[in-house]
Scaffold this motif. Structure first.
Motif, PDB file in Angstrom:
ATOM      1  N   ARG A 131      -4.857   3.871  -9.938  1.00 42.65           N
ATOM      2  CA  ARG A 131      -3.436   4.141  -9.822  1.00 42.65           C
ATOM      3  C   ARG A 131      -2.646   3.374 -10.869  1.00 42.65           C
ATOM      4  NH1 ARG A 131      -2.007   2.950  -3.908  1.00 42.65           N
ATOM      5  NH2 ARG A 131      -4.150   3.643  -3.596  1.00 42.65           N
ATOM      6  N   LEU A 132      -1.478   3.877 -11.147  1.00 45.68           N
ATOM      7  CA  LEU A 132      -0.557   3.205 -12.064  1.00 45.68           C
ATOM      8  C   LEU A 132      -0.128   1.873 -11.443  1.00 45.68           C
ATOM      9  CD1 LEU A 132       0.961   3.809 -14.750  1.00 45.68           C
ATOM     10  CD2 LEU A 132       2.796   4.769 -13.367  1.00 45.68           C
TER      11      LEU A 132
ATOM     12  N   ASN B  11      13.396   2.185  -1.162  1.00 46.36           N
ATOM     13  CA  ASN B  11      13.397   3.259  -2.145  1.00 46.36           C
ATOM     14  C   ASN B  11      12.031   3.905  -2.287  1.00 46.36           C
ATOM     15  OD1 ASN B  11      16.141   2.686  -3.051  1.00 46.36           O
ATOM     16  ND2 ASN B  11      15.264   0.831  -3.915  1.00 46.36           N
TER      17      ASN B  11
ATOM     18  N   PHE C  10       2.703   2.280  -6.806  1.00 47.64           N
ATOM     19  CA  PHE C  10       2.340   3.696  -6.857  1.00 47.64           C
ATOM     20  C   PHE C  10       1.193   4.047  -5.920  1.00 47.64           C
ATOM     21  CE2 PHE C  10       4.799   5.666 -10.199  1.00 47.64           C
ATOM     22  CZ  PHE C  10       5.356   4.560 -10.818  1.00 47.64           C
ATOM     23  N   GLY C  11       1.223   5.291  -5.465  1.00 50.02           N
ATOM     24  CA  GLY C  11       0.082   5.855  -4.785  1.00 50.02           C
ATOM     25  C   GLY C  11      -0.987   6.254  -5.793  1.00 50.02           C
ATOM     26  N   GLN C  12      -2.096   6.759  -5.269  1.00 52.47           N
ATOM     27  CA  GLN C  12      -3.240   7.086  -6.130  1.00 52.47           C
ATOM     28  C   GLN C  12      -3.065   8.435  -6.827  1.00 52.47           C
ATOM     29  OE1 GLN C  12      -2.986   7.509  -2.924  1.00 52.47           O
ATOM     30  NE2 GLN C  12      -4.568   8.824  -2.066  1.00 52.47           N
TER      31      GLN C  12
ATOM     32  N   LEU D 194       2.818  11.801  -8.440  1.00 49.66           N
ATOM     33  CA  LEU D 194       2.751  10.389  -8.079  1.00 49.66           C
ATOM     34  C   LEU D 194       3.919  10.019  -7.178  1.00 49.66           C
ATOM     35  CD1 LEU D 194       1.883   8.662 -11.486  1.00 49.66           C
ATOM     36  CD2 LEU D 194       0.332   9.539  -9.744  1.00 49.66           C
TER      37      LEU D 194
ATOM     38  N   LYS E  50       9.673   1.002  -3.908  1.00 45.90           N
ATOM     39  CA  LYS E  50      10.104  -0.320  -4.381  1.00 45.90           C
ATOM     40  C   LYS E  50      11.243  -0.796  -3.496  1.00 45.90           C
ATOM     41  CE  LYS E  50      12.625  -0.643  -8.249  1.00 45.90           C
ATOM     42  NZ  LYS E  50      13.926  -1.101  -7.744  1.00 45.90           N
TER      43      LYS E  50
ATOM     44  N   LYS F 199       0.837  -1.178   0.000  1.00 45.10           N
ATOM     45  CA  LYS F 199       0.000   0.000   0.000  1.00 45.10           C
ATOM     46  C   LYS F 199       0.881   1.241   0.000  1.00 45.10           C
ATOM     47  CE  LYS F 199      -4.608   0.574   0.198  1.00 45.10           C
ATOM     48  NZ  LYS F 199      -5.252   0.404   1.467  1.00 45.10           N
ATOM     49  N   VAL F 200       0.668   2.105  -0.967  1.00 51.43           N
ATOM     50  CA  VAL F 200       1.308   3.414  -1.002  1.00 51.43           C
ATOM     51  C   VAL F 200       0.188   4.426  -0.954  1.00 51.43           C
ATOM     52  CG1 VAL F 200       2.817   4.974  -2.265  1.00 51.43           C
ATOM     53  CG2 VAL F 200       3.214   2.499  -2.388  1.00 51.43           C
TER      54      VAL F 200
ATOM     55  N   TYR G 272       3.708  -0.794 -17.516  1.00 49.62           N
ATOM     56  CA  TYR G 272       2.753  -0.381 -16.495  1.00 49.62           C
ATOM     57  C   TYR G 272       1.483   0.103 -17.197  1.00 49.62           C
ATOM     58  CZ  TYR G 272       6.497  -0.287 -12.965  1.00 49.62           C
ATOM     59  OH  TYR G 272       7.526  -0.622 -12.103  1.00 49.62           O
TER      60      TYR G 272
ATOM     61  N   LEU H  67       1.695  -2.272 -12.254  1.00 47.99           N
ATOM     62  CA  LEU H  67       2.473  -3.137 -13.133  1.00 47.99           C
ATOM     63  C   LEU H  67       1.547  -4.004 -13.982  1.00 47.99           C
ATOM     64  CD1 LEU H  67       5.318  -4.335 -13.856  1.00 47.99           C
ATOM     65  CD2 LEU H  67       4.802  -6.093 -12.148  1.00 47.99           C
TER      66      LEU H  67
ATOM     67  N   PHE I 234      10.033   7.401  -4.356  1.00 46.37           N
ATOM     68  CA  PHE I 234      10.182   8.302  -5.505  1.00 46.37           C
ATOM     69  C   PHE I 234       9.010   9.285  -5.559  1.00 46.37           C
ATOM     70  CE2 PHE I 234      13.249   5.382  -7.412  1.00 46.37           C
ATOM     71  CZ  PHE I 234      12.857   4.162  -6.894  1.00 46.37           C
TER      72      PHE I 234
ATOM     73  N   ASN J 174      14.425  -0.082 -15.438  1.00 38.39           N
ATOM     74  CA  ASN J 174      15.092   0.265 -14.180  1.00 38.39           C
ATOM     75  C   ASN J 174      16.542   0.622 -14.473  1.00 38.39           C
ATOM     76  OD1 ASN J 174      12.837  -0.199 -12.651  1.00 38.39           O
ATOM     77  ND2 ASN J 174      13.575  -2.102 -11.712  1.00 38.39           N
TER      78      ASN J 174
ATOM     79  N   PRO K 236      12.981   3.457 -11.654  1.00 42.57           N
ATOM     80  CA  PRO K 236      12.095   3.253 -12.800  1.00 42.57           C
ATOM     81  C   PRO K 236      12.088   4.504 -13.673  1.00 42.57           C
ATOM     82  CG  PRO K 236      11.027   2.626 -10.743  1.00 42.57           C
ATOM     83  CD  PRO K 236      12.277   3.364 -10.376  1.00 42.57           C
TER      84      PRO K 236
ATOM     85  N   PHE L 219       9.700  -3.164 -18.136  1.00 41.62           N
ATOM     86  CA  PHE L 219       8.359  -3.339 -17.593  1.00 41.62           C
ATOM     87  C   PHE L 219       7.339  -2.628 -18.483  1.00 41.62           C
ATOM     88  CE2 PHE L 219       9.763  -4.640 -13.308  1.00 41.62           C
ATOM     89  CZ  PHE L 219      11.059  -4.143 -13.285  1.00 41.62           C
TER      90      PHE L 219
ATOM     91  N   GLU M  84       9.612  -4.185  -9.405  1.00 42.74           N
ATOM     92  CA  GLU M  84       8.681  -3.184  -9.896  1.00 42.74           C
ATOM     93  C   GLU M  84       8.375  -2.151  -8.826  1.00 42.74           C
ATOM     94  OE1 GLU M  84       7.698  -6.201  -8.926  1.00 42.74           O
ATOM     95  OE2 GLU M  84       5.549  -6.221  -8.366  1.00 42.74           O
ATOM     96  N   ALA M  85       7.870  -1.003  -9.269  1.00 40.31           N
ATOM     97  CA  ALA M  85       7.464   0.061  -8.367  1.00 40.31           C
ATOM     98  C   ALA M  85       5.981  -0.051  -8.079  1.00 40.31           C
ATOM     99  CB  ALA M  85       7.773   1.413  -8.994  1.00 40.31           C
TER     100      ALA M  85
END
Lengths: 112, 112
Positions: free
Chosen positions: B43-44, A31, A103-105, A90, A94, A3-4, B36, B46, A33, B90, B100, B34, A100-101
């Motif tokens: 949300r974004l 990490n 993401f938040g909403q 955004l 990760k 959850k982000v 996405y 994968l 971002f 990445n 990413p 990747f 993979e990353a």
């Protein structure tokens, strides 16, 4: 499930205001971002952090700063908001390595 | 420079037609690539990664190192595939991290 969470979905701020965007992740990721998402420009990296108190500039850091005092929280700060900072922001996190990353909403920021 | 290029801003097809979203990259070394996807108001997330060599929602992507491409394909498009698609790699950074790095995105519209 990772959850982000970003603190706000929508924000409207005035030119010159100091703006804080908060992001929290619950999966102990090293990490984190901050990206800016604009139509036709894709996702552009503003800053990233690979550990607590460690931060590095991304591709478009001008006008922004960040703070990472705790592993789970990464804040983006607009020191003096300007209209050209109106955008979707955004946050992502990760683990270290080829992963993979998540993401938040997103936070839709409008500066008037 | 390590970069991802998505040459199409918009791809418009009819339901049942084949789809190919193009992605080219430049990277020194072995890339981790990747796709996405961002559905409307979501949300974004994968979609798939090259190392898994799997099919997700009928989509596949093959890494072609000779052509430095990682195109996303689906033989029969569905209306629910309408979304924004981002190709990403990445790239190495400080602290052993990988950042990413995204292309500009392709908007896929599938008409009924």
């Amino acid at each position: 499930d990772v959850k982000v969470t970003q603190s706000s979905r929508y924000l409207v701020k005035r030119t010159g205001e100091k703006v804080f965007l908060e992001c929290v992740q619950d999966m102990d990721h090293e990490n984190m971002f901050w990206y800016r998402q604009d139509p036709g420009l894709g996702l552009r990296l503003i800053y990233f952090s690979y550990d607590v108190k460690m931060k590095e500039k991304g591709d478009i850091p001008e006008g922004y700063s960040v703070s990472r005092e705790k592993k789970e929280r990464f804040s983006l700060i607009l020191e003096s908001a300007s209209t050209n900072q109106t955008s979707m922001y955004l946050c992502a996190s990760k683990t270290t390595g080829y992963t993979e990353a998540f993401f938040g909403q997103g936070t839709r920021l409008t500066v008037v | 420079a390590q970069r991802v290029t998505q040459p199409e801003k918009l791809l418009s097809v009819f339901k049942g037609a084949p789809v190919e979203l193009k992605c080219n990259y430049s990277y020194s070394g072995s890339p981790e690539l990747f796709w996405y996807v961002q559905y409307s108001r979501q949300r974004l997330q994968l979609l798939l990664r090259h190392i898994s060599r799997e099919s997700i929602k009928g989509f596949t992507a093959d890494l072609n190192k000779g052509e430095t491409s990682f195109h996303l394909k689906k033989p029969f498009a569905q209306e629910e595939d309408s979304a924004m698609y981002y190709c990403a790699l990445n790239r190495g950074a400080s602290g052993g991290s990988y950042i990413p790095t995204f292309g500009r995105g392709t908007s896929l519209i599938v008409h009924p």
